[in-house]
Every structure is written in structure tokens, then in C-alpha cells.
Design a protein around this motif. Structure first.
Motif, PDB file in Angstrom:
ATOM      1  N   ILE A   1       0.812  -1.226   0.000  1.00 41.93           N
ATOM      2  CA  ILE A   1       0.000   0.000   0.000  1.00 41.93           C
ATOM      3  C   ILE A   1       0.842   1.272   0.000  1.00 41.93           C
ATOM      4  CG2 ILE A   1      -1.887  -1.199   1.157  1.00 41.93           C
ATOM      5  CD1 ILE A   1      -1.205   0.347   3.682  1.00 41.93           C
ATOM      6  N   GLY A   2       2.147   1.134   0.243  1.00 39.08           N
ATOM      7  CA  GLY A   2       3.032   2.279   0.101  1.00 39.08           C
ATOM      8  C   GLY A   2       3.246   3.125   1.335  1.00 39.08           C
ATOM      9  N   VAL A   3       2.729   2.733   2.493  1.00 36.15           N
ATOM     10  CA  VAL A   3       2.955   3.478   3.737  1.00 36.15           C
ATOM     11  C   VAL A   3       3.206   2.501   4.878  1.00 36.15           C
ATOM     12  CG1 VAL A   3       1.563   5.478   3.075  1.00 36.15           C
ATOM     13  CG2 VAL A   3       0.497   3.565   4.292  1.00 36.15           C
ATOM     14  N   LYS A   4       3.895   2.980   5.908  1.00 39.16           N
ATOM     15  CA  LYS A   4       4.126   2.160   7.085  1.00 39.16           C
ATOM     16  C   LYS A   4       2.844   2.050   7.905  1.00 39.16           C
ATOM     17  CE  LYS A   4       9.041   3.238   7.959  1.00 39.16           C
ATOM     18  NZ  LYS A   4       9.570   1.857   8.063  1.00 39.16           N
ATOM     19  N   PRO A   5       2.406   0.832   8.215  1.00 41.77           N
ATOM     20  CA  PRO A   5       1.267   0.693   9.129  1.00 41.77           C
ATOM     21  C   PRO A   5       1.681   1.112  10.539  1.00 41.77           C
ATOM     22  CG  PRO A   5       1.634  -1.320   7.857  1.00 41.77           C
ATOM     23  CD  PRO A   5       2.852  -0.452   7.695  1.00 41.77           C
ATOM     24  N   MET A   6       0.694   1.285  11.409  1.00 43.69           N
ATOM     25  CA  MET A   6       0.996   1.520  12.815  1.00 43.69           C
ATOM     26  C   MET A   6       0.761   0.227  13.598  1.00 43.69           C
ATOM     27  SD  MET A   6      -2.241   3.880  13.987  1.00 43.69           S
ATOM     28  CE  MET A   6      -3.893   3.612  13.317  1.00 43.69           C
ATOM     29  N   ILE A   7       1.185   0.236  14.848  1.00 39.85           N
ATOM     30  CA  ILE A   7       1.073  -0.935  15.707  1.00 39.85           C
ATOM     31  C   ILE A   7       0.145  -0.630  16.868  1.00 39.85           C
ATOM     32  CG2 ILE A   7       2.315  -2.457  17.287  1.00 39.85           C
ATOM     33  CD1 ILE A   7       4.801  -2.018  15.491  1.00 39.85           C
ATOM     34  N   TYR A   8      -0.829  -1.517  17.083  1.00 44.86           N
ATOM     35  CA  TYR A   8      -1.716  -1.438  18.252  1.00 44.86           C
ATOM     36  C   TYR A   8      -1.250  -2.455  19.275  1.00 44.86           C
ATOM     37  CZ  TYR A   8      -5.892  -2.310  21.123  1.00 44.86           C
ATOM     38  OH  TYR A   8      -6.765  -2.488  22.175  1.00 44.86           O
ATOM     39  N   THR A   9      -1.086  -2.007  20.514  1.00 47.07           N
ATOM     40  CA  THR A   9      -0.685  -2.920  21.574  1.00 47.07           C
ATOM     41  C   THR A   9      -0.986  -2.293  22.920  1.00 47.07           C
ATOM     42  OG1 THR A   9       1.132  -4.350  22.338  1.00 47.07           O
ATOM     43  CG2 THR A   9       1.681  -2.058  21.834  1.00 47.07           C
ATOM     44  N   SER A  10      -0.864  -3.092  23.965  1.00 49.56           N
ATOM     45  CA  SER A  10      -0.961  -2.586  25.330  1.00 49.56           C
ATOM     46  C   SER A  10       0.446  -2.543  25.930  1.00 49.56           C
ATOM     47  CB  SER A  10      -1.848  -3.489  26.189  1.00 49.56           C
ATOM     48  OG  SER A  10      -1.212  -4.742  26.404  1.00 49.56           O
ATOM     49  N   PRO A  11       0.653  -1.731  26.958  1.00 55.18           N
ATOM     50  CA  PRO A  11       1.983  -1.671  27.578  1.00 55.18           C
ATOM     51  C   PRO A  11       2.458  -3.031  28.074  1.00 55.18           C
ATOM     52  CG  PRO A  11       0.628   0.159  28.336  1.00 55.18           C
ATOM     53  CD  PRO A  11      -0.278  -0.751  27.568  1.00 55.18           C
ATOM     54  N   SER A  12       1.571  -3.782  28.732  1.00 54.35           N
ATOM     55  CA  SER A  12       1.983  -5.067  29.302  1.00 54.35           C
ATOM     56  C   SER A  12       2.298  -6.086  28.213  1.00 54.35           C
ATOM     57  CB  SER A  12       0.891  -5.605  30.237  1.00 54.35           C
ATOM     58  OG  SER A  12      -0.330  -5.789  29.534  1.00 54.35           O
ATOM     59  N   PHE A  13       1.513  -6.110  27.128  1.00 59.52           N
ATOM     60  CA  PHE A  13       1.776  -7.067  26.060  1.00 59.52           C
ATOM     61  C   PHE A  13       3.117  -6.774  25.400  1.00 59.52           C
ATOM     62  CE2 PHE A  13       1.654  -8.787  21.793  1.00 59.52           C
ATOM     63  CZ  PHE A  13       1.139 -10.063  22.003  1.00 59.52           C
ATOM     64  N   TRP A  14       3.378  -5.516  25.129  1.00 60.69           N
ATOM     65  CA  TRP A  14       4.623  -5.171  24.449  1.00 60.69           C
ATOM     66  C   TRP A  14       5.838  -5.528  25.298  1.00 60.69           C
ATOM     67  CZ3 TRP A  14       4.927  -4.169  19.468  1.00 60.69           C
ATOM     68  CH2 TRP A  14       6.163  -3.743  18.951  1.00 60.69           C
ATOM     69  N   ARG A  15       5.739  -5.248  26.569  1.00 58.68           N
ATOM     70  CA  ARG A  15       6.891  -5.530  27.444  1.00 58.68           C
ATOM     71  C   ARG A  15       7.102  -7.028  27.636  1.00 58.68           C
ATOM     72  NH1 ARG A  15       4.824  -0.676  30.489  1.00 58.68           N
ATOM     73  NH2 ARG A  15       6.314   0.985  29.972  1.00 58.68           N
ATOM     74  N   GLY A  16       6.003  -7.782  27.686  1.00 61.86           N
ATOM     75  CA  GLY A  16       6.139  -9.212  27.905  1.00 61.86           C
ATOM     76  C   GLY A  16       6.342 -10.005  26.632  1.00 61.86           C
ATOM     77  N   ALA A  17       5.468  -9.818  25.645  1.00 63.31           N
ATOM     78  CA  ALA A  17       5.488 -10.639  24.438  1.00 63.31           C
ATOM     79  C   ALA A  17       6.568 -10.231  23.450  1.00 63.31           C
ATOM     80  CB  ALA A  17       4.122 -10.587  23.758  1.00 63.31           C
ATOM     81  N   LEU A  18       7.001  -8.966  23.517  1.00 64.92           N
ATOM     82  CA  LEU A  18       8.035  -8.499  22.578  1.00 64.92           C
ATOM     83  C   LEU A  18       9.265  -7.955  23.295  1.00 64.92           C
ATOM     84  CD1 LEU A  18       5.093  -7.699  20.845  1.00 64.92           C
ATOM     85  CD2 LEU A  18       6.943  -7.694  19.167  1.00 64.92           C
ATOM     86  N   ASP A  19       9.388  -8.275  24.573  1.00 68.06           N
ATOM     87  CA  ASP A  19      10.574  -7.938  25.351  1.00 68.06           C
ATOM     88  C   ASP A  19      10.882  -6.439  25.321  1.00 68.06           C
ATOM     89  OD1 ASP A  19      12.619  -8.692  27.077  1.00 68.06           O
ATOM     90  OD2 ASP A  19      14.064  -9.016  25.461  1.00 68.06           O
ATOM     91  N   ASN A  20       9.812  -5.640  25.190  1.00 68.36           N
ATOM     92  CA  ASN A  20       9.926  -4.176  25.212  1.00 68.36           C
ATOM     93  C   ASN A  20      10.876  -3.640  24.145  1.00 68.36           C
ATOM     94  OD1 ASN A  20       8.820  -1.868  26.428  1.00 68.36           O
ATOM     95  ND2 ASN A  20      10.652  -1.533  27.660  1.00 68.36           N
ATOM     96  N   THR A  21      10.924  -4.302  23.008  1.00 69.12           N
ATOM     97  CA  THR A  21      11.842  -3.883  21.948  1.00 69.12           C
ATOM     98  C   THR A  21      11.559  -2.469  21.446  1.00 69.12           C
ATOM     99  OG1 THR A  21      12.686  -4.422  19.734  1.00 69.12           O
ATOM    100  CG2 THR A  21      10.375  -4.938  20.159  1.00 69.12           C
ATOM    101  N   ARG A  22      12.621  -1.763  21.086  1.00 68.85           N
ATOM    102  CA  ARG A  22      12.495  -0.424  20.501  1.00 68.85           C
ATOM    103  C   ARG A  22      12.668  -0.463  18.985  1.00 68.85           C
ATOM    104  NH1 ARG A  22      16.876   2.984  23.603  1.00 68.85           N
ATOM    105  NH2 ARG A  22      15.911   4.703  22.461  1.00 68.85           N
ATOM    106  N   ARG A  23      12.828  -1.654  18.456  1.00 72.81           N
ATOM    107  CA  ARG A  23      13.104  -1.837  17.031  1.00 72.81           C
ATOM    108  C   ARG A  23      12.105  -1.119  16.135  1.00 72.81           C
ATOM    109  NH1 ARG A  23      12.912  -7.913  14.321  1.00 72.81           N
ATOM    110  NH2 ARG A  23      12.723  -7.302  12.119  1.00 72.81           N
ATOM    111  N   PHE A  24      10.827  -1.271  16.409  1.00 70.36           N
ATOM    112  CA  PHE A  24       9.802  -0.711  15.523  1.00 70.36           C
ATOM    113  C   PHE A  24       9.668   0.799  15.708  1.00 70.36           C
ATOM    114  CE2 PHE A  24       8.880  -5.156  16.209  1.00 70.36           C
ATOM    115  CZ  PHE A  24       8.732  -5.614  14.918  1.00 70.36           C
TER     116      PHE A  24
END
Length: 232
Positions: A147-170
Motif C-alpha cells: 500500500i506504500g505506507v508504514k502501518p501503525m502498531i496497536y498494543t498494550s503496555p503489558s503485552f509489548w513488554r512481555g510478548a516483545l521484550d519491550n523492543t524499541r526496534r519498531f
């Protein structure tokens, strides 16, 4: 008894404070919807202060929300800024992520003037934080390529910290954040305040009230008034 009544009053009062609508100055109001809102009276919504709608288009690799087309046509017909989100159900590696991404793009039918879409991350499918991040990156890249644009990410603080190890990559790679954090005056933003960029959209309650919608609806804020800045 008097002590019990005082405690009850305090609890009810605190609940009312926590659920009170946050300050809206400089923040456009919006909602996110799915089939759970049933048939929405979009002309009635169009007469409210709601300025944007994010509607669920798909879930996993084979489910399309049966109310999506109706919600898209209704919101756009009222001149409300619109976009779609995909509820992720990770179930493996690259082929699964690509399949879910293609399924979303094929069904969302977004176009110029719509807002950037969202990847809704709430489940891991048993993936480790490293593999979960890889899965999300593959999905996001495929959607961006199509589609030509970066999508955004929906998440909760707890999910991001736990399931994605609080990564700053994105956050570092320019993906905007739609944060889900209810009953607070200001959301808790993971990944070091999204690598100092903060949130772009904030889902501040899961049970708001809007004319034209029966029952609860998620309510959101955009950090700003110019929604053109997040258009495709």
C-alpha cells in the motif's frame, strides 16, 4: 455500616474519575469498531464530534469481519476519516505472516485519503519475543510494500513488554504507536516512550458511549487535530 457506605462511595467516586473522558484539547476524537457493535447508525455518528474511525477488517489468515464493508462505506459516507486494522493470530513463521498480511490488504481495500492501517498485536501464538518481533516485521513490511505506507502498531503496555521484550526496534524504524491503556489520565508508553516518539493514537476506554451505537464502543484520541498527517 457507616464505614461500609463511605468505602462504597469512595470506590464509586474513584471509578467515575478513572473512567472520565480525558482532556481533548488538541486531540481529535475517534472510535474503533468491529462486528461487535452490530449495525451502526453512521449518520447519527456523523453528527457527533467523532472525527475518525478504525474498523476491524480481518483476523488471522481467513476471517473477514462481516460488518467491515458496511462500516467503511458508512464512515466514509459521513466524511469521517477512516482506516482498518488487522487482528493478528501468529501461527508460525514467514509464510503465516505473509498470508495474514495479504489477507488484510485484499479485504481492507484502503485508498488515498484513508489513514494508515494498524496491526493489532494481542496474541503470540506461542512465539518467543524474538520470533514474535520477526513475525510482526514481516507482516508490516508486506503491507507497506503493497500500500506504500508504514502501518501503525496497536498494543498494550503489558503485552509489548512481555510478548516483545519491550523492543524499541519498531519505534526506531518509524512505526507509529496506537496504545491501548484504559482508566488513566495519560497512557503508559512502552519501549522507552516509543523511543521518545510517544503515542500517535490512544485507545483510552473500552466502553464509551456514542450516538448511533448501541452499547459500549472503544474510544480513541489522535495526538493532534490534523489527521491528514496520518493519511495514505
Amino acid at each position: 455500616m457507616r464505614k461500609m457506605l463511605s468505602t462504597l462511595v469512595l470506590v464509586v467516586s474513584l471509578s467515575m474519575v478513572l473512567q472520565a473522558e480525558p482532556a481533548s484539547a488538541g486531540r481529535a476524537k475517534g472510535i474503533d469498531v468491529s462486528q461487535y457493535q452490530d449495525v451502526i447508525n453512521w449518520p447519527a455518528v456523523g453528527n457527533t464530534s467523532i472525527r475518525f474511525v478504525i474498523a476491524r477488517a480481518t483476523r488471522g489468515n481467513n476471517y473477514a469481519d462481516p460488518m467491515y464493508d458496511f462500516n467503511k462505506d458508512g464512515a466514509e459516507g459521513e466524511g469521517i476519516h477512516f482506516t482498518a486494522y488487522h487482528y493478528a493470530k501468529p501461527n508460525g513463521g514467514k509464510p503465516d505472516a505473509l498470508e495474514e498480511a495479504n489477507h488484510f490488504v485484499d479485504n481492507a481495500d484502503l485508498h488515498s485519503g484513508n489513514m494508515i492501517p494498524a496491526l493489532d498485536l494481542e496474541q503470540t501464538g506461542g512465539l518467543s519475543p524474538r520470533r514474535m518481533a520477526q513475525w510482526a516485521a514481516i507482516w508490516l513490511n508486506r503491507v507497506q510494500n503493497r500500500i506504500g505506507v508504514k502501518p501503525m502498531i496497536y498494543t498494550s503496555p503489558s503485552f509489548w513488554r512481555g510478548a516483545l521484550d519491550n523492543t524499541r526496534r519498531f519505534a526506531k524504524n518509524g512505526y507509529r504507536l496506537w496504545i491501548a491503556h484504559w482508566f488513566t489520565r495519560n497512557p503508559d508508553v512502552p519501549a522507552r516512550n516509543w523511543s521518545r516518539h510517544g503515542w500517535t493514537f490512544w485507545q483510552w476506554t473500552d466502553c464509551g458511549s456514542v450516538n448511533g451505537i448501541d452499547g459500549c464502543v472503544d474510544k480513541d484520541r489522535y495526538k493532534g487535530e490534523n489527521l491528514g498527517k496520518v493519511e495514505i
